[in-house]
Design a protein around this motif. Structure first.
Motif, PDB file in Angstrom:
ATOM      1  N   ALA A   5      41.932  41.492  37.558  1.00  0.00           N
ATOM      2  CA  ALA A   5      41.820  42.000  38.781  1.00  0.00           C
ATOM      3  C   ALA A   5      43.372  42.500  39.350  1.00  0.00           C
ATOM      4  CB  ALA A   5      41.327  41.134  39.784  1.00  0.00           C
ATOM      5  N   ALA A   6      43.310  43.549  39.827  1.00  0.00           N
ATOM      6  CA  ALA A   6      44.699  44.028  40.516  1.00  0.00           C
ATOM      7  C   ALA A   6      44.830  44.183  41.822  1.00  0.00           C
ATOM      8  CB  ALA A   6      44.705  45.279  39.538  1.00  0.00           C
ATOM      9  N   CYS A  16      50.041  43.630  41.235  1.00  0.00           N
ATOM     10  CA  CYS A  16      50.097  42.233  40.826  1.00  0.00           C
ATOM     11  C   CYS A  16      48.728  41.904  40.153  1.00  0.00           C
ATOM     12  CB  CYS A  16      50.309  41.406  41.936  1.00  0.00           C
ATOM     13  SG  CYS A  16      52.149  41.348  42.961  1.00  0.00           S
ATOM     14  N   TYR A  17      48.918  41.323  38.972  1.00  0.00           N
ATOM     15  CA  TYR A  17      47.426  41.073  38.560  1.00  0.00           C
ATOM     16  C   TYR A  17      47.033  39.615  38.133  1.00  0.00           C
ATOM     17  CZ  TYR A  17      49.107  45.737  36.622  1.00  0.00           C
ATOM     18  OH  TYR A  17      49.470  47.143  36.420  1.00  0.00           O
ATOM     19  N   THR A  18      45.911  39.382  38.206  1.00  0.00           N
ATOM     20  CA  THR A  18      44.964  38.181  37.786  1.00  0.00           C
ATOM     21  C   THR A  18      44.330  38.146  36.761  1.00  0.00           C
ATOM     22  OG1 THR A  18      45.194  37.493  40.504  1.00  0.00           O
ATOM     23  CG2 THR A  18      43.738  36.197  38.763  1.00  0.00           C
ATOM     24  N   LEU A  19      44.564  37.497  35.533  1.00  0.00           N
ATOM     25  CA  LEU A  19      43.788  37.717  34.384  1.00  0.00           C
ATOM     26  C   LEU A  19      43.286  36.376  34.426  1.00  0.00           C
ATOM     27  CD1 LEU A  19      43.130  39.087  31.880  1.00  0.00           C
ATOM     28  CD2 LEU A  19      45.210  38.374  30.898  1.00  0.00           C
ATOM     29  N   PHE A  20      41.825  36.304  33.809  1.00  0.00           N
ATOM     30  CA  PHE A  20      41.478  34.988  33.877  1.00  0.00           C
ATOM     31  C   PHE A  20      40.282  34.854  32.813  1.00  0.00           C
ATOM     32  CE2 PHE A  20      39.067  37.307  37.141  1.00  0.00           C
ATOM     33  CZ  PHE A  20      37.589  37.092  36.886  1.00  0.00           C
ATOM     34  N   ASN A  21      39.818  33.533  32.611  1.00  0.00           N
ATOM     35  CA  ASN A  21      39.062  33.198  31.442  1.00  0.00           C
ATOM     36  C   ASN A  21      38.013  32.958  32.336  1.00  0.00           C
ATOM     37  OD1 ASN A  21      37.103  31.808  29.492  1.00  0.00           O
ATOM     38  ND2 ASN A  21      39.211  31.457  28.548  1.00  0.00           N
ATOM     39  N   GLU A  22      36.810  33.783  32.146  1.00  0.00           N
ATOM     40  CA  GLU A  22      35.367  33.513  32.927  1.00  0.00           C
ATOM     41  C   GLU A  22      34.932  32.155  32.619  1.00  0.00           C
ATOM     42  OE1 GLU A  22      32.637  37.034  34.188  1.00  0.00           O
ATOM     43  OE2 GLU A  22      33.225  37.510  32.291  1.00  0.00           O
ATOM     44  N   ASP A  23      34.824  31.426  31.185  1.00  0.00           N
ATOM     45  CA  ASP A  23      34.451  30.420  30.888  1.00  0.00           C
ATOM     46  C   ASP A  23      35.051  29.026  31.385  1.00  0.00           C
ATOM     47  OD1 ASP A  23      32.356  31.901  29.344  1.00  0.00           O
ATOM     48  OD2 ASP A  23      33.862  32.274  27.563  1.00  0.00           O
ATOM     49  N   THR A  24      36.322  29.255  31.409  1.00  0.00           N
ATOM     50  CA  THR A  24      37.045  28.062  31.696  1.00  0.00           C
ATOM     51  C   THR A  24      37.470  28.114  33.271  1.00  0.00           C
ATOM     52  OG1 THR A  24      39.102  28.744  30.971  1.00  0.00           O
ATOM     53  CG2 THR A  24      38.089  27.819  29.240  1.00  0.00           C
ATOM     54  N   LYS A  25      37.269  29.322  33.620  1.00  0.00           N
ATOM     55  CA  LYS A  25      37.968  29.671  35.028  1.00  0.00           C
ATOM     56  C   LYS A  25      39.629  29.569  35.053  1.00  0.00           C
ATOM     57  CE  LYS A  25      34.151  30.823  36.970  1.00  0.00           C
ATOM     58  NZ  LYS A  25      33.794  32.002  37.440  1.00  0.00           N
ATOM     59  N   GLU A  26      40.109  29.517  33.995  1.00  0.00           N
ATOM     60  CA  GLU A  26      41.556  29.486  33.985  1.00  0.00           C
ATOM     61  C   GLU A  26      42.074  30.768  34.443  1.00  0.00           C
ATOM     62  OE1 GLU A  26      42.682  25.438  31.526  1.00  0.00           O
ATOM     63  OE2 GLU A  26      42.669  27.264  30.442  1.00  0.00           O
ATOM     64  N   ALA A  27      42.926  30.848  35.091  1.00  0.00           N
ATOM     65  CA  ALA A  27      44.101  32.051  35.291  1.00  0.00           C
ATOM     66  C   ALA A  27      45.123  32.087  35.040  1.00  0.00           C
ATOM     67  CB  ALA A  27      43.460  32.586  36.862  1.00  0.00           C
ATOM     68  N   ILE A  28      45.975  33.308  34.863  1.00  0.00           N
ATOM     69  CA  ILE A  28      47.240  33.552  35.086  1.00  0.00           C
ATOM     70  C   ILE A  28      47.618  34.810  35.927  1.00  0.00           C
ATOM     71  CG2 ILE A  28      48.231  32.425  33.114  1.00  0.00           C
ATOM     72  CD1 ILE A  28      48.078  35.351  31.633  1.00  0.00           C
ATOM     73  N   LEU A  29      48.761  34.659  36.791  1.00  0.00           N
ATOM     74  CA  LEU A  29      48.999  35.608  37.604  1.00  0.00           C
ATOM     75  C   LEU A  29      50.155  36.356  37.016  1.00  0.00           C
ATOM     76  CD1 LEU A  29      48.829  33.859  41.106  1.00  0.00           C
ATOM     77  CD2 LEU A  29      47.021  34.973  39.802  1.00  0.00           C
ATOM     78  N   ILE A  30      50.226  37.609  36.879  1.00  0.00           N
ATOM     79  CA  ILE A  30      51.546  38.453  36.649  1.00  0.00           C
ATOM     80  C   ILE A  30      51.927  39.180  37.693  1.00  0.00           C
ATOM     81  CG2 ILE A  30      52.296  40.293  34.948  1.00  0.00           C
ATOM     82  CD1 ILE A  30      48.760  38.929  34.316  1.00  0.00           C
ATOM     83  N   ASP A  31      53.157  38.674  37.969  1.00  0.00           N
ATOM     84  CA  ASP A  31      54.150  39.193  39.120  1.00  0.00           C
ATOM     85  C   ASP A  31      53.286  38.720  40.417  1.00  0.00           C
ATOM     86  OD1 ASP A  31      56.271  40.077  37.830  1.00  0.00           O
ATOM     87  OD2 ASP A  31      55.493  41.893  37.637  1.00  0.00           O
TER      88      ASP A  31
END
Length: 225
Positions: A5-6, A16-31
């Motif tokens: 998601a941006a 600014c971006y949110t990249l996430f794993n649908e299965d684990t619900k873990e995410a990282i934000l970029i900037d």
């Protein structure tokens, strides 16, 4: 599967971006620029657990939302290239004082080096330092992502993905007239470190629209004049 998601936010329209794993619900934000509520919108809507913020460089418009996120997620790890870490703490060099009148000083939890590979949310992420916009600008390269259907706001593919901050833009490059910038180094490093990535790599920059390595190698006027 992974989704991206941006959001365009902050005083100079930063991606600014949110990249996430649908299965684990873990995410990282970029900037992380601007208001934390905006930056965390996808996290809340999708019920995600943000693990880290990857900062591409230390300019205020890519990090002035960090402390707002830390208030809600105090255990989140803030990561930046080792050579930009001092800039992150210096309001004069990170431009927060000059552009906003309010000094912003942030300390990273972790620094990464050129060529280092880190693993977050089930992904291996290669750190590629490309100096020129700042002395230690860091690009984050993921060699491949599983396809993710319709995505959230960006369609992901199984091709490589690069988050490059203000290094390479669609048809342009980042400014080099700020402190620690170097125009010659920027162009040289883009050629040597980014243009050697696969042509179909998707590039998600810090401003403006996404592009590909192939398009920039072929049409970017900074490299074709």
């Amino acid at each position: 599967m992974y989704k991206l998601a941006a959001v365009v936010t902050g005083m100079v329209a930063t991606n600014c971006y949110t990249l996430f794993n649908e299965d684990t619900k873990e995410a990282i934000l970029i900037d992380a620029s601007g208001n934390a509520n905006t930056l965390l919108r996808t996290v809340r809507e999708e019920g995600l657990s943000p693990k880290a913020i990857l900062l591409t460089h230390a300019h205020f418009d890519h990090m002035d939302g960090v402390e707002g996120i830390r208030k809600e997620y105090p255990d989140i790890e803030v990561i930046i290239g080792e050579n930009d870490a001092p800039i992150l703490e210096n309001p004069s060099v990170n431009l927060s004082l000059a552009f906003t009148g309010t000094p912003v000083s942030i300390k990273a939890d972790r620094t990464v080096k050129d060529g280092e590979e880190i693993e977050l949310i089930g992904l291996k992420i290669k750190c590629i330092e490309v100096s020129g916009h700042t002395i230690g600008g860091m690009c984050y390269y993921i060699e491949s992502l599983p396809p993710s259907g319709d995505g959230v706001s960006q369609s992901m593919t199984n091709k490589g993905v690069l988050f490059d901050g203000d290094t390479l833009f669609h048809g342009s490059v980042g400014r080099s007239d700020f402190p620690t910038g170097d125009a010659e180094a920027l162009l040289k490093n883009i050629r040597e470190k980014l243009f050697t990535l696969p042509d179909d790599t998707q590039v998600f920059p810090g401003h403006d629209s996404e592009t590909t390595i192939r398009w920039e190698k072929t049409y970017n006027p900074y490299f074709n004049n």
